[in-house]
Design an enzyme around this catalytic site. Structure first.
Site, mmCIF file in Angstrom:
data_model
loop_
_atom_site.group_PDB
_atom_site.id
_atom_site.type_symbol
_atom_site.label_atom_id
_atom_site.label_comp_id
_atom_site.label_asym_id
_atom_site.label_seq_id
_atom_site.Cartn_x
_atom_site.Cartn_y
_atom_site.Cartn_z
ATOM 1 N N ARG A 63 0.585 -0.977 -0.149
ATOM 2 C CA ARG A 63 -0.264 -0.064 -0.255
ATOM 3 C C ARG A 63 1.286 1.051 -0.188
ATOM 4 N NH1 ARG A 63 -2.406 -3.691 3.559
ATOM 5 N NH2 ARG A 63 -4.297 -3.730 3.002
ATOM 6 N N HIS A 106 -4.135 -8.993 2.804
ATOM 7 C CA HIS A 106 -6.091 -8.802 3.456
ATOM 8 C C HIS A 106 -5.905 -10.046 4.394
ATOM 9 C CE1 HIS A 106 -6.818 -8.200 -0.894
ATOM 10 N NE2 HIS A 106 -6.681 -6.975 0.000
ATOM 11 N N ARG A 128 -1.581 -1.733 -6.957
ATOM 12 C CA ARG A 128 -1.920 -3.084 -5.809
ATOM 13 C C ARG A 128 -2.695 -4.109 -6.503
ATOM 14 N NH1 ARG A 128 -1.764 -4.814 -0.550
ATOM 15 N NH2 ARG A 128 -3.948 -5.194 0.618
ATOM 16 N N TYR A 178 -10.333 -10.814 -7.737
ATOM 17 C CA TYR A 178 -9.519 -11.149 -8.577
ATOM 18 C C TYR A 178 -9.866 -12.293 -8.528
ATOM 19 C CZ TYR A 178 -6.885 -6.822 -6.921
ATOM 20 O OH TYR A 178 -6.928 -6.222 -5.362
ATOM 21 N N LYS A 205 -2.135 -2.467 7.255
ATOM 22 C CA LYS A 205 -3.671 -1.960 7.878
ATOM 23 C C LYS A 205 -3.841 -3.409 8.776
ATOM 24 C CE LYS A 205 -8.617 -0.581 5.193
ATOM 25 N NZ LYS A 205 -8.386 -0.739 3.079
ATOM 26 N N HIS A 238 -3.119 3.647 -6.272
ATOM 27 C CA HIS A 238 -3.703 2.125 -5.295
ATOM 28 C C HIS A 238 -3.849 1.572 -6.174
ATOM 29 C CE1 HIS A 238 -5.632 0.124 -2.390
ATOM 30 N NE2 HIS A 238 -6.465 -0.084 -2.519
#
Length: 202
Positions: free
Chosen positions: A60, A175, A152, A184, A87, A149
């Site tokens: 990120r 994630h 990514r 995806y 995150k 972004h």
């Protein structure tokens, strides 16, 4: 409610909007990627190593701009993202491919003697805003409707289209839930085709 201050949730009856978690993912087409790299090769600033590292690690923007040299092991080809930066709040280890290593080695040579703790700086100062320079790069490369972004998303999309399983992609992206990574899945239709083909009695 958890603290016992109120007995009933006042917004409990409100219906939550449904969000499409599998919305369209923007990634670079081969021709766009070629034009972007061509423009990056003309850059002598932090932008080239920053974008190349983003494209090859999926980090990120915040993780990139707070990255320190002691997090990058060029000999071991590994990059560490600490939980305090991530995150998800969890530390993760990302292998560096040859393109990422080459970009970092070249950038480290440029910064040699400056004794910079942060990887990406401009005139010796930390970088907090890249939108303007990145948009200028996109304009020169004739790439519309693309955000920083989205690099990514580009990273994840290329992995999936190369046949990398979604759980590995999830771990690389950091994630917490694979639901985020499932956006995806549509990029690998041959996997679904192979799955339903197994129903055929050979």
């Amino acid at each position: 409610m958890e603290w016992g201050i109120i007995q009933k949730n006042p917004i409990g009856p409100i219906r939550i909007f449904k969000i499409d978690d599998l919305a369209h993912v923007r990634y670079l087409l081969p021709a766009e990627e070629a034009r972007l790299l061509q423009q990056l090769n003309q850059s002598t600033t932090y932008l080239k190593p920053l974008v190349i590292l983003a494209m090859n690690t999926g980090l990120r923007r915040g993780e990139l701009l707070t990255l320190k040299w002691d997090q990058i092991n060029l000999e071991g080809h590994i990059l560490t993202v600490f939980g305090s930066q991530a995150k998800s709040g969890k530390t993760r280890y990302i292998p560096l491919n040859s393109a990422a290593c080459e970009a970092m080695e070249a950038w480290k040579a440029v910064q040699k003697g400056e004794k910079q703790e942060l990887v990406f700086t401009y005139n010796g100062q930390p970088i907090s805003y890249v939108k303007k320079t990145f948009n200028t790069l996109l304009r020169k490369a004739a790439i519309p409707s693309f955000r920083f972004h989205d690099l990514r998303h580009h990273f994840a999309s290329k992995l999936v289209m190369a046949g990398v399983d979604l759980n590995t992609v999830r771990e690389l992206l950091g994630h917490y839930d694979i639901k985020m990574t499932l956006r995806y899945a549509h990029l690998a239709p041959e996997h679904k085709a192979a799955a339903v083909e197994k129903l055929v009695n050979r």
